[in-house]
Design a protein around this motif. Structure first.
Motif, PDB file in Angstrom:
ATOM      1  N   PHE A 244       0.726  -1.231  -0.076  1.00  0.00           N
ATOM      2  CA  PHE A 244      -0.012  -0.191  -0.119  1.00  0.00           C
ATOM      3  C   PHE A 244       0.736   1.299  -0.018  1.00  0.00           C
ATOM      4  CE2 PHE A 244      -3.568  -2.759   1.011  1.00  0.00           C
ATOM      5  CZ  PHE A 244      -4.681  -2.085   0.518  1.00  0.00           C
ATOM      6  N   GLY A 245       2.111   1.103  -0.070  1.00  0.00           N
ATOM      7  CA  GLY A 245       2.980   2.384  -0.089  1.00  0.00           C
ATOM      8  C   GLY A 245       2.705   3.049  -1.623  1.00  0.00           C
ATOM      9  N   ARG A 246       2.433   2.316  -2.473  1.00  0.00           N
ATOM     10  CA  ARG A 246       1.880   2.795  -3.734  1.00  0.00           C
ATOM     11  C   ARG A 246       0.835   1.882  -4.468  1.00  0.00           C
ATOM     12  NH1 ARG A 246       5.714   5.576  -6.735  1.00  0.00           N
ATOM     13  NH2 ARG A 246       4.073   5.916  -8.371  1.00  0.00           N
ATOM     14  N   LYS A 247      -0.210   1.956  -3.644  1.00  0.00           N
ATOM     15  CA  LYS A 247      -1.640   1.053  -3.748  1.00  0.00           C
ATOM     16  C   LYS A 247      -1.867   0.869  -5.089  1.00  0.00           C
ATOM     17  CE  LYS A 247      -5.703   4.159  -2.726  1.00  0.00           C
ATOM     18  NZ  LYS A 247      -6.913   3.912  -1.796  1.00  0.00           N
ATOM     19  N   ASN A 248      -1.998   1.816  -6.288  1.00  0.00           N
ATOM     20  CA  ASN A 248      -2.440   1.573  -7.458  1.00  0.00           C
ATOM     21  C   ASN A 248      -1.083   0.917  -8.438  1.00  0.00           C
ATOM     22  OD1 ASN A 248      -5.098   2.323  -7.254  1.00  0.00           O
ATOM     23  ND2 ASN A 248      -4.456   4.592  -6.838  1.00  0.00           N
ATOM     24  N   LYS A 249       0.010   0.928  -7.984  1.00  0.00           N
ATOM     25  CA  LYS A 249       1.279   0.514  -8.559  1.00  0.00           C
ATOM     26  C   LYS A 249       0.974  -0.943  -8.658  1.00  0.00           C
ATOM     27  CE  LYS A 249       6.095   1.497  -9.104  1.00  0.00           C
ATOM     28  NZ  LYS A 249       7.313   1.874  -8.599  1.00  0.00           N
ATOM     29  N   THR A 250       1.496  -1.621  -9.720  1.00  0.00           N
ATOM     30  CA  THR A 250       1.724  -3.245  -9.920  1.00  0.00           C
ATOM     31  C   THR A 250       2.267  -3.794  -8.755  1.00  0.00           C
ATOM     32  OG1 THR A 250       3.060  -3.254 -11.558  1.00  0.00           O
ATOM     33  CG2 THR A 250       0.912  -3.225 -12.244  1.00  0.00           C
ATOM     34  N   LEU A 251       2.084  -4.865  -8.177  1.00  0.00           N
ATOM     35  CA  LEU A 251       3.185  -5.733  -7.464  1.00  0.00           C
ATOM     36  C   LEU A 251       4.521  -5.943  -8.088  1.00  0.00           C
ATOM     37  CD1 LEU A 251       0.915  -8.335  -5.670  1.00  0.00           C
ATOM     38  CD2 LEU A 251       1.198  -5.909  -4.945  1.00  0.00           C
ATOM     39  N   GLY A 252       4.402  -5.986  -9.270  1.00  0.00           N
ATOM     40  CA  GLY A 252       5.777  -6.264 -10.229  1.00  0.00           C
ATOM     41  C   GLY A 252       6.632  -5.018 -10.074  1.00  0.00           C
ATOM     42  N   GLY A 253       5.734  -3.783  -9.940  1.00  0.00           N
ATOM     43  CA  GLY A 253       6.472  -2.487 -10.200  1.00  0.00           C
ATOM     44  C   GLY A 253       6.875  -2.127  -8.747  1.00  0.00           C
ATOM     45  N   ILE A 254       6.317  -2.620  -7.452  1.00  0.00           N
ATOM     46  CA  ILE A 254       6.837  -2.381  -6.307  1.00  0.00           C
ATOM     47  C   ILE A 254       7.909  -3.334  -5.846  1.00  0.00           C
ATOM     48  CG2 ILE A 254       5.999  -2.708  -3.870  1.00  0.00           C
ATOM     49  CD1 ILE A 254       3.195  -1.791  -4.714  1.00  0.00           C
ATOM     50  N   PHE A 255       7.882  -4.628  -6.240  1.00  0.00           N
ATOM     51  CA  PHE A 255       8.750  -5.516  -5.666  1.00  0.00           C
ATOM     52  C   PHE A 255       9.962  -5.541  -6.340  1.00  0.00           C
ATOM     53  CE2 PHE A 255       5.098  -6.846  -3.398  1.00  0.00           C
ATOM     54  CZ  PHE A 255       5.441  -6.845  -2.201  1.00  0.00           C
ATOM     55  N   ARG A 256      10.202  -4.832  -7.695  1.00  0.00           N
ATOM     56  CA  ARG A 256      11.517  -4.808  -8.403  1.00  0.00           C
ATOM     57  C   ARG A 256      12.076  -3.732  -8.065  1.00  0.00           C
ATOM     58  NH1 ARG A 256       7.976  -7.071 -12.846  1.00  0.00           N
ATOM     59  NH2 ARG A 256       8.489  -9.047 -13.216  1.00  0.00           N
ATOM     60  N   THR A 257      11.728  -2.770  -7.241  1.00  0.00           N
ATOM     61  CA  THR A 257      12.420  -1.417  -7.004  1.00  0.00           C
ATOM     62  C   THR A 257      13.700  -1.857  -6.068  1.00  0.00           C
ATOM     63  OG1 THR A 257      11.198  -1.115  -4.846  1.00  0.00           O
ATOM     64  CG2 THR A 257      10.432  -0.240  -7.083  1.00  0.00           C
ATOM     65  N   LYS A 258      14.610  -1.177  -6.048  1.00  0.00           N
ATOM     66  CA  LYS A 258      15.866  -1.330  -5.571  1.00  0.00           C
ATOM     67  C   LYS A 258      15.565  -1.411  -3.999  1.00  0.00           C
ATOM     68  CE  LYS A 258      20.835   0.310  -4.876  1.00  0.00           C
ATOM     69  NZ  LYS A 258      21.729   1.378  -5.340  1.00  0.00           N
ATOM     70  N   THR A 259      15.110  -0.293  -3.168  1.00  0.00           N
ATOM     71  CA  THR A 259      14.901  -0.394  -1.828  1.00  0.00           C
ATOM     72  C   THR A 259      14.050  -1.318  -1.373  1.00  0.00           C
ATOM     73  OG1 THR A 259      12.973   1.019  -2.057  1.00  0.00           O
ATOM     74  CG2 THR A 259      14.927   2.191  -1.913  1.00  0.00           C
ATOM     75  N   VAL A 260      13.161  -2.102  -2.114  1.00  0.00           N
ATOM     76  CA  VAL A 260      12.268  -3.005  -1.606  1.00  0.00           C
ATOM     77  C   VAL A 260      13.330  -4.258  -1.736  1.00  0.00           C
ATOM     78  CG1 VAL A 260      10.256  -4.655  -2.043  1.00  0.00           C
ATOM     79  CG2 VAL A 260      10.185  -1.984  -2.044  1.00  0.00           C
ATOM     80  N   LEU A 261      13.817  -4.548  -2.823  1.00  0.00           N
ATOM     81  CA  LEU A 261      14.591  -5.612  -2.907  1.00  0.00           C
ATOM     82  C   LEU A 261      15.654  -5.926  -1.745  1.00  0.00           C
ATOM     83  CD1 LEU A 261      15.128  -5.824  -6.925  1.00  0.00           C
ATOM     84  CD2 LEU A 261      14.054  -7.657  -5.461  1.00  0.00           C
ATOM     85  N   GLU A 262      16.306  -4.547  -1.482  1.00  0.00           N
ATOM     86  CA  GLU A 262      17.353  -4.429  -0.386  1.00  0.00           C
ATOM     87  C   GLU A 262      16.702  -4.922   0.825  1.00  0.00           C
ATOM     88  OE1 GLU A 262      18.864  -0.636  -0.690  1.00  0.00           O
ATOM     89  OE2 GLU A 262      20.250  -0.966  -2.341  1.00  0.00           O
TER      90      GLU A 262
END
Length: 326
Positions: A244-262
Motif C-alpha cells: 500500500f506504499g503505492r496502492k495503485n502500482k502493480t506488485l511487479g513495479g513495487i517488488f522490483r524496486t531497489k529499496t524493496v529488494l534490499e
C-alpha cells in the motif's frame, strides 16, 4: 442544556481518554468562544464537541448490543450522558477519561444515585493505561487517536465481544470498505483481517454543539477468534505496508524496486541466520521475488483491488521462498 437539565440531552464530549494534543476537528470558523455545559468550559484546543441529539445516544446503546450482564468500557465519557444511559442497561461501566474536570463532573453526576457503585472511572490517557476486562466497548472516541485506539482494542486479551464506536466519517468508512473502493487502504485490510466491521449509523455534524467541520459515523467492530486468523499479523502488516506504499502500482513495479529488494534481502538473511541456516543467497533474492511474481498472476495485481485472500496467498508464496516481512 447541561447535565443539570433533562436526563439525556448531550451525549458526552468528543475528547478525553487519550487527548494530549489538539483534536483534528476544529470548531467552526465563526465560533469565537468555547462552548460551556453546566458551568464547564469546553476547550477548543481539545476539540470538544457535544453530541446534542438524545436519539443518537439511545441508538448507539441499542446498536451496541449491551446486555444487563455486561461490563462496558467507555472511552472519553465527558459529562456522562452516554455513561448514564449505559449504566441503566449494563451491569458495570468502566470509563477512561483524560480531562480531570470531566472526571469530577462524572463523579458528581453519579453520586447518590443507584448507579454509583456500578461505575469505575480511570483517569488517564487511553493509549497509556492498562485495560481491564470488559465485554463490550461503547464510545464516542477522540478522533485523532482513532487508528491506535482500534488496534489497542483488537490486541486486548481476553477478547471482547464487540465495540460500537463513533469516528470521523471518512475513517469509519475506511474500516468497512471493500477492494476497489477509493478509500480502501492498509487500515481496511488490517482491521478486516482481525475483525468483522459494519457501518451502523451516519451522524451529521449539526448534531454537535459547536458543529465540527465533518460528519461522523458509528461502526461496529467484532474481533475474530485468534484461531481463525490464518497468519502472523506482524508478517502480514509488513507485506501490506509495502503493497500500500503505492496502492495503485502493480506488485511487479513495487517488488522490483531497489529499496524493496534490499529490504527483502536483509530480511532473508536475518531469517536464515535465526534458523541457523546459511544466510547466503546464491541465486539472489531477486530471483526468488521473480518466482513469486510469476505465481498466481501476482505481477499485475494492485493492492487497491486485492482481497484478503489475495494477500494471504501472496504472503504464503513469499514465505515458501524463505522471504519474510517481520
Amino acid at each position: 442544556m447541561g447535565s443539570r437539565g433533562p436526563r439525556v440531552l448531550d451525549a458526552g464530549i468528543r475528547v478525553a481518554g487519550g487527548i494530549a494534543k489538539k483534536h483534528s476537528l476544529a470548531s467552526s470558523a465563526g465560533q469565537k468562544k468555547n462552548a460551556t455545559h453546566g458551568g464547564i468550559q469546553f476547550l477548543k484546543s481539545y476539540g470538544q464537541h457535544i453530541l446534542k441529539n438524545p436519539m443518537i445516544v439511545n441508538s448507539i446503546v441499542e446498536k451496541g448490543g449491551v446486555k444487563s450482564t455486561d461490563v462496558v468500557l467507555e472511552i472519553g465519557p465527558g459529562t456522562g450522558n452516554l455513561t448514564m444511559r449505559l449504566l441503566e442497561t449494563a451491569k458495570k461501566v468502566i470509563a477512561i477519561e483524560f480531562d480531570p474536570r470531566m472526571v469530577l463532573e462524572l463523579q458528581r453526576r453519579v453520586q447518590g444515585t443507584p448507579h454509583q457503585q456500578n461505575l469505575t472511572i480511570i483517569s488517564g490517557d487511553f493509549l497509556k493505561v492498562d485495560l481491564p476486562y470488559f465485554d463490550v466497548c461503547v464510545a464516542n472516541v477522540p478522533y485523532q487517536i482513532s487508528s491506535p485506539l482500534v488496534f489497542k482494542l483488537l490486541s486486548h486479551r481476553p477478547m471482547f465481544r464487540a465495540a460500537t464506536l463513533m469516528f470521523q466519517r471518512e475513517f469509519a468508512m475506511r474500516l468497512c470498505v471493500q477492494p476497489g473502493d477509493p478509500l480502501y487502504c492498509r487500515l481496511s485490510v488490517n482491521t478486516q483481517l482481525l475483525a468483522r466491521t459494519t457501518h451502523l449509523l451516519k451522524v451529521g455534524k449539526n448534531n454537535f454543539r459547536p458543529p465540527p467541520k465533518v460528519d461522523s459515523s458509528v461502526v461496529r467492530i467484532e474481533p475474530r477468534p485468534i484461531s481463525t486468523i490464518p497468519c502472523n499479523f506482524k508478517e502480514w502488516d509488513g507485506l501490506v505496508r509495502l503493497c500500500f506504499g503505492r496502492k495503485n502500482k502493480t506488485l511487479g513495479g513495487i517488488f522490483r524496486t531497489k529499496t524493496v529488494l534490499e529490504l527483502l534481502e536483509t530480511n532473508y538473511k536475518t531469517y536464515k541466520a535465526l534458523q541457523l541456516h546459511d544466510p547466503s543467497t546464491p541465486e539472489g533474492v531477486r530471483k526468488l521475488v521473480e518466482e513469486v511474481l510469476a505465481t498466481n498472476g501476482h505481477e499485475n495485481m494492485r493492492a487497491s483491488k486485492m482481497s484478503q485472500d489475495d494477500f494471504l496467498v501472496l504472503l504464503a508464496t513469499f514465505n515458501e521462498k524463505g522471504i519474510h516481512f517481520a
